[in-house]
Motif scaffolding. Structure first.
Motif, PDB file in Angstrom:
ATOM      1  N   TYR A 147      -9.245  -0.221  -2.034  1.00 25.56           N
ATOM      2  CA  TYR A 147     -10.415  -0.217  -1.162  1.00 25.56           C
ATOM      3  C   TYR A 147     -11.676   0.143  -1.949  1.00 25.56           C
ATOM      4  O   TYR A 147     -12.740  -0.439  -1.737  1.00 25.56           O
ATOM      5  CB  TYR A 147     -10.188   0.783  -0.023  1.00 25.56           C
ATOM      6  N   THR A 162      -7.417   3.461   0.410  1.00 24.11           N
ATOM      7  CA  THR A 162      -7.811   3.078   1.764  1.00 24.11           C
ATOM      8  C   THR A 162      -9.142   3.720   2.142  1.00 24.11           C
ATOM      9  O   THR A 162      -9.615   4.642   1.485  1.00 24.11           O
ATOM     10  CB  THR A 162      -6.759   3.532   2.795  1.00 24.11           C
ATOM     11  N   LYS A 375      -8.980  -3.070   4.041  1.00 25.16           N
ATOM     12  CA  LYS A 375      -8.927  -2.576   5.407  1.00 25.16           C
ATOM     13  C   LYS A 375      -7.950  -3.414   6.231  1.00 25.16           C
ATOM     14  O   LYS A 375      -7.219  -2.895   7.078  1.00 25.16           O
ATOM     15  CB  LYS A 375     -10.323  -2.600   6.034  1.00 25.16           C
TER      16      LYS A 375
END
Length: 392
Positions: A147, A162, A375
């Motif tokens: 991410y 994340t 995501k």
């Protein structure tokens, strides 16, 4: 990510009398549907043909059944080395464990097998049923992006797996963010497997991460180790074939938890809070120079804890530093990362060292890169864990 390759020990597929384990045909059909390659390993030469013919009849597909000796020979072939990054050994014997360790393969210990070997059980990641293994494989195959990526300097790179922000998340992503937080902060084991496989897939496929010499975790605010983070670190260490398992950093003085300190105070104090309370474990004195080191932490918010670690490791003359956080709290458009450079003098393997701030860049976070595809991958985990299949 390249397709997964499974090396399944015969004991995970067949009972001792040669019949098939409960749920295994459904599992293998799911593997075929998902285009995972698989083969069966056995030490019993007499059953090679029997096993192969039985599986071909059940699956309407030719299945390779071979010996571990042949598998080791194949894995030693330079042409097949790229495949090893996505090869997983599923077994319960010491021979299976050694095969995985020798070639730096993820080792899964299936609890549906009656045979037990203590060393294999200790180092393998436990999966209860073929159904849960399908979910684990789907999560491994799902992870393609970090991410967040930040190149802090020519020596140091930070990754976050994340997003940790609920306010901009979809319902499914928000649920998984909350579940992962429960694993990391409260020790909730229900989603531990999902978080582990989401992480380990990035280690499996990333050539740089597979070269790491020493794995460590960011110490908690107290002096006790976070056992869940420690266990995850140990799995990464074993996957990459490294022996040094002692904590890299020790907290010699208890500090207040970050969430109990207001944001402005945290930023103003910066890395000093951690430099005042951290030291490198004396075990590593003389062992860090020229090494590649990775430090795991649960979340990255403003970067001050990582900056303390970075300055200490640079003083120890490591070659390369990777920081790996499970979640990234993004504040503002780019997210905060405060880069701080210190002059450190004294013995960094004890509390007896001095540090002086040389420069501070509060806006260094503008250099971070976000891959919003990650995501979607977190959303997919919710779907994967909700998907069930009936055992035959």
């Amino acid at each position: 990510m390249s397709k997964l390759h499974l090396a399944l020990a015969s004991g995970t597929v067949f009972e001792k009398d040669g019949t098939l384990k409960k749920g295994i045909i459904t599992f293998l059909k799911e593997c075929i549907q998902n285009e995972y390659d698989f083969f069966i390993m056995t030490h019993d030469y007499k059953r090679l043909k029997i096993y192969s013919e039985l599986l071909e009849k059940k699956l309407n597909k030719k299945v390779i059944v071979t010996t571990r000796k042949e598998v080791r020979r194949a894995f030693s072939d330079e042409k097949k080395r790229p495949l090893l990054k996505t090869t997983i050994v599923v077994g319960t014997s010491e021979a299976d464990l050694h095969l995985a360790a020798n070639f730096k393969l993820l080792f899964i210990y299936p609890l549906w097998n009656d045979n037990t070997d203590e060393s294999a059980k200790k180092y393998g990641f436990h999966i209860e049923t073929p159904e849960k293994l399908i979910s684990a494989l789907a999560i491994l195959n799902n992870q393609l992006h970090f991410y967040y990526t930040l190149n802090i300097d020519e020596t140091t790179t930070l990754y976050a797996l994340t997003s940790a922000n609920n306010n901009s998340a979809t319902d499914d992503e928000s649920e998984m963010i909350n579940r992962f937080r429960q694993v990391l902060k409260e020790g909730d084991k229900e989603y531990y497997e999902a978080l582990f496989f989401h992480l380990i897939s990035s280690v499996m496929k990333n050539d740089d991460l597979r070269k790491i010499d020493i794995w460590g975790i960011m110490p908690s605010s107290g002096t006790e180790l976070n056992q869940d983070m420690w266990e995850i670190k140990e799995r990464c260490r074993y996957l990459t074939g490294r022996r040094m398992k002692e904590p890299v950093f020790l907290r010699h003085t208890v500090v207040q938890k970050s969430h109990r300190t207001d944001y402005n105070t945290r930023i103003n104090v910066g890395a000093k809070k951690h430099l005042d309370s951290l030291m490198i474990n004396p075990h590593y004195k003389g062992k860090l120079k020229g090494k590649i080191v990775c430090i795991l932490d649960d979340y990255v918010t403003n970067g001050t804890s990582f900056e303390a670690i970075r300055n200490l490791l640079m003083k120890a003359e490591v070659e390369k530093i990777y920081f790996f956080a499970f979640g990234r709290f993004k504040r503002g458009e780019f997210g905060i990362y405060q880069k701080e450079n210190y002059k450190i003098e004294g013995n960094i393997y004890s509390s007896d060292y001095a540090h002086e701030l040389i420069e501070k860049d509060k806006n260094f976070g503008v250099n971070g890169k976000y891959a919003y595809e990650a995501k979607t991958e977190v959303e997919n985990i919710k779907s994967i864990l909700s998907n069930e299949f009936n055992c035959d």
